[in-house]
Write a protein that holds these residues in place. Structure first.
Motif, PDB file in Angstrom:
ATOM      1  N   ALA A   1       0.832  -1.206   0.000  1.00 15.98           N
ATOM      2  CA  ALA A   1       0.000   0.000   0.000  1.00 15.98           C
ATOM      3  C   ALA A   1       0.866   1.254   0.000  1.00 15.98           C
ATOM      4  O   ALA A   1       0.593   2.218  -0.718  1.00 15.98           O
ATOM      5  CB  ALA A   1      -0.922  -0.014   1.218  1.00 15.98           C
ATOM      6  N   ALA A   2       1.930   1.228   0.808  1.00 14.48           N
ATOM      7  CA  ALA A   2       2.837   2.374   0.855  1.00 14.48           C
ATOM      8  C   ALA A   2       3.544   2.579  -0.480  1.00 14.48           C
ATOM      9  O   ALA A   2       3.722   3.707  -0.937  1.00 14.48           O
ATOM     10  CB  ALA A   2       3.870   2.171   1.958  1.00 14.48           C
ATOM     11  N   LEU A   3       3.907   1.481  -1.115  1.00 11.12           N
ATOM     12  CA  LEU A   3       4.595   1.567  -2.398  1.00 11.12           C
ATOM     13  C   LEU A   3       3.681   2.140  -3.470  1.00 11.12           C
ATOM     14  O   LEU A   3       4.090   2.964  -4.292  1.00 11.12           O
ATOM     15  CB  LEU A   3       5.093   0.179  -2.807  1.00 11.12           C
ATOM     16  CG  LEU A   3       5.934   0.078  -4.077  1.00 11.12           C
ATOM     17  CD1 LEU A   3       7.202   0.918  -3.956  1.00 11.12           C
ATOM     18  CD2 LEU A   3       6.302  -1.374  -4.355  1.00 11.12           C
ATOM     19  N   ARG A   4       2.417   1.713  -3.460  1.00  3.06           N
ATOM     20  CA  ARG A   4       1.465   2.227  -4.448  1.00  3.06           C
ATOM     21  C   ARG A   4       1.206   3.721  -4.248  1.00  3.06           C
ATOM     22  O   ARG A   4       1.010   4.460  -5.212  1.00  3.06           O
ATOM     23  CB  ARG A   4       0.148   1.451  -4.365  1.00  3.06           C
ATOM     24  CG  ARG A   4       0.239   0.020  -4.881  1.00  3.06           C
ATOM     25  CD  ARG A   4      -1.102  -0.671  -4.851  1.00  3.06           C
ATOM     26  NE  ARG A   4      -1.029  -2.049  -5.281  1.00  3.06           N
ATOM     27  CZ  ARG A   4      -1.031  -2.438  -6.557  1.00  3.06           C
ATOM     28  NH1 ARG A   4      -1.091  -1.537  -7.517  1.00  3.06           N
ATOM     29  NH2 ARG A   4      -0.966  -3.723  -6.870  1.00  3.06           N
ATOM     30  N   ARG A   5       1.203   4.161  -2.990  1.00  2.00           N
ATOM     31  CA  ARG A   5       0.932   5.578  -2.716  1.00  2.00           C
ATOM     32  C   ARG A   5       2.140   6.464  -2.985  1.00  2.00           C
ATOM     33  O   ARG A   5       2.004   7.578  -3.476  1.00  2.00           O
ATOM     34  CB  ARG A   5       0.506   5.756  -1.257  1.00  2.00           C
ATOM     35  CG  ARG A   5      -0.849   5.174  -0.930  1.00  2.00           C
ATOM     36  CD  ARG A   5      -1.302   5.632   0.455  1.00  2.00           C
ATOM     37  NE  ARG A   5      -2.456   4.873   0.873  1.00  2.00           N
ATOM     38  CZ  ARG A   5      -2.416   3.819   1.682  1.00  2.00           C
ATOM     39  NH1 ARG A   5      -1.255   3.414   2.162  1.00  2.00           N
ATOM     40  NH2 ARG A   5      -3.509   3.172   2.018  1.00  2.00           N
ATOM     41  N   ASN A   6       3.333   5.974  -2.634  1.00  2.00           N
ATOM     42  CA  ASN A   6       4.520   6.829  -2.658  1.00  2.00           C
ATOM     43  C   ASN A   6       5.438   6.602  -3.849  1.00  2.00           C
ATOM     44  O   ASN A   6       6.392   7.338  -4.041  1.00  2.00           O
ATOM     45  CB  ASN A   6       5.316   6.623  -1.362  1.00  2.00           C
ATOM     46  CG  ASN A   6       4.502   7.020  -0.146  1.00  2.00           C
ATOM     47  OD1 ASN A   6       4.152   8.177   0.029  1.00  2.00           O
ATOM     48  ND2 ASN A   6       4.175   6.053   0.692  1.00  2.00           N
ATOM     49  N   GLY A   7       5.174   5.561  -4.634  1.00  2.00           N
ATOM     50  CA  GLY A   7       5.953   5.352  -5.837  1.00  2.00           C
ATOM     51  C   GLY A   7       7.291   4.677  -5.594  1.00  2.00           C
ATOM     52  O   GLY A   7       7.615   4.277  -4.471  1.00  2.00           O
ATOM     53  N   PRO A   8       8.089   4.561  -6.638  1.00  3.80           N
ATOM     54  CA  PRO A   8       9.355   3.816  -6.581  1.00  3.80           C
ATOM     55  C   PRO A   8      10.345   4.336  -5.549  1.00  3.80           C
ATOM     56  O   PRO A   8      11.172   3.576  -5.058  1.00  3.80           O
ATOM     57  CB  PRO A   8       9.918   3.985  -7.997  1.00  3.80           C
ATOM     58  CG  PRO A   8       8.743   4.287  -8.850  1.00  3.80           C
ATOM     59  CD  PRO A   8       7.807   5.067  -7.983  1.00  3.80           C
ATOM     60  N   ALA A   9      10.279   5.637  -5.215  1.00  6.83           N
ATOM     61  CA  ALA A   9      11.227   6.180  -4.235  1.00  6.83           C
ATOM     62  C   ALA A   9      11.099   5.487  -2.891  1.00  6.83           C
ATOM     63  O   ALA A   9      12.042   5.487  -2.089  1.00  6.83           O
ATOM     64  CB  ALA A   9      11.009   7.682  -4.075  1.00  6.83           C
ATOM     65  N   ALA A  10       9.937   4.878  -2.625  1.00  9.76           N
ATOM     66  CA  ALA A  10       9.750   4.144  -1.367  1.00  9.76           C
ATOM     67  C   ALA A  10      10.742   2.998  -1.259  1.00  9.76           C
ATOM     68  O   ALA A  10      11.141   2.613  -0.162  1.00  9.76           O
ATOM     69  CB  ALA A  10       8.320   3.619  -1.278  1.00  9.76           C
ATOM     70  N   VAL A  11      11.145   2.426  -2.393  1.00  7.43           N
ATOM     71  CA  VAL A  11      12.126   1.341  -2.398  1.00  7.43           C
ATOM     72  C   VAL A  11      13.463   1.842  -1.858  1.00  7.43           C
ATOM     73  O   VAL A  11      14.140   1.158  -1.084  1.00  7.43           O
ATOM     74  CB  VAL A  11      12.311   0.770  -3.819  1.00  7.43           C
ATOM     75  CG1 VAL A  11      13.427  -0.267  -3.853  1.00  7.43           C
ATOM     76  CG2 VAL A  11      11.010   0.153  -4.313  1.00  7.43           C
ATOM     77  N   CYS A  12      13.832   3.061  -2.236  1.00  2.33           N
ATOM     78  CA  CYS A  12      15.077   3.662  -1.773  1.00  2.33           C
ATOM     79  C   CYS A  12      15.008   3.955  -0.274  1.00  2.33           C
ATOM     80  O   CYS A  12      15.908   3.594   0.488  1.00  2.33           O
ATOM     81  CB  CYS A  12      15.357   4.945  -2.551  1.00  2.33           C
ATOM     82  SG  CYS A  12      16.802   5.864  -1.980  1.00  2.33           S
ATOM     83  N   ILE A  13      13.928   4.594   0.144  1.00  2.00           N
ATOM     84  CA  ILE A  13      13.774   4.974   1.550  1.00  2.00           C
ATOM     85  C   ILE A  13      13.756   3.744   2.452  1.00  2.00           C
ATOM     86  O   ILE A  13      14.325   3.742   3.546  1.00  2.00           O
ATOM     87  CB  ILE A  13      12.489   5.798   1.742  1.00  2.00           C
ATOM     88  CG1 ILE A  13      12.590   7.106   0.943  1.00  2.00           C
ATOM     89  CG2 ILE A  13      12.228   6.085   3.209  1.00  2.00           C
ATOM     90  CD1 ILE A  13      11.297   7.884   0.877  1.00  2.00           C
ATOM     91  N   ALA A  14      13.114   2.681   1.976  1.00  2.00           N
ATOM     92  CA  ALA A  14      12.985   1.460   2.778  1.00  2.00           C
ATOM     93  C   ALA A  14      14.328   0.828   3.107  1.00  2.00           C
ATOM     94  O   ALA A  14      14.441   0.103   4.102  1.00  2.00           O
ATOM     95  CB  ALA A  14      12.108   0.448   2.050  1.00  2.00           C
TER      96      ALA A  14
END
Length: 199
Positions: free
Chosen positions: A103-116
């Motif tokens: 859900a977080a990935l769908r809302r925040n986009g690919p940059a969430a992968v970096c932040i995670a």
């Protein structure tokens, strides 16, 4: 104790650092907050080259995350969840954790992968929803490499710089990661609240 742990990491060499980081991203036995500062400390003692430590850590992290990402892309949601159900006690990843990450990935986009990559407990799990939504490989691996380089390289350099006081890295790394997690979750909660209010 510090000398023993450092010598243990150093005895495995760069291959050992690589394998520890692969394992950390498959079924977190030893967190990167411990592995990479110890490896950096070993490099400061001249037991391993610092650039090699950083590259081995990055490569191991990428390899571990690639396993989850490619499995999720290949198997799809239902089969992947069945795998997680069987391996939950080893991986600490379950349907609820992956669902929230998706859900977080769908809302925040690919940059969430970096932040995670800098968030304890999430850095491994984010690869699964990224695979489930079929995030383009070049996008996934780019953001994974960016986040991994910042986090893994930073921990190694900190361990190298602090030498005998390397334990300070672990003391700071946890709170920093938790702070990042709190900020991201706060942004997600705010977006959910805004969407419900608009609805």
């Amino acid at each position: 104790m510090i000398d023993w742990a450092t010598n243990l990491v150093a005895s495995g060499g760069l291959v050992g650092v690589f394998l520890l980081m692969v394992a950390e991203n498959l079924f977190p036995p030893i967190p990167s907050e411990v592995v990479m500062p110890l490896a950096g400390f070993a490099a400061a003692r001249g037991q391993m080259p610092l650039p090699g430590v950083i590259l081995a850590g990055i490569a191991g992290s990428l390899a571990g995350n690639a396993v989850w990402f490619e499995l999720a892309r290949a198997f799809g949601t239902e089969r992947m969840y069945r795998i997680l159900d069987r391996l939950h006690r080893f991986t600490r990843l379950g349907r609820e954790e992956v669902g929230k990450a998706e859900a977080a990935l769908r809302r925040n986009g690919p940059a969430a992968v970096c932040i995670a990559r800098m968030m304890p407990g999430v850095r491994t799990g984010i690869s699964i929803p990224a695979g489930l939504i079929a995030l383009p490989r070049r996008v996934f691996y780019f953001w994974t490499a960016v986040g991994t380089t910042i986090w893994t390289g930073g921990l190694a350099v900190a361990g190298y710089a602090l030498e005998d006081q390397f334990h300070l890295v672990e003391d700071w790394a946890g709170p920093i990661g938790l702070t990042i997690m709190a900020v991201v979750l706060g942004l997600v909660a705010w977006q959910v609240w805004k969407a419900r209010r608009a609805g």
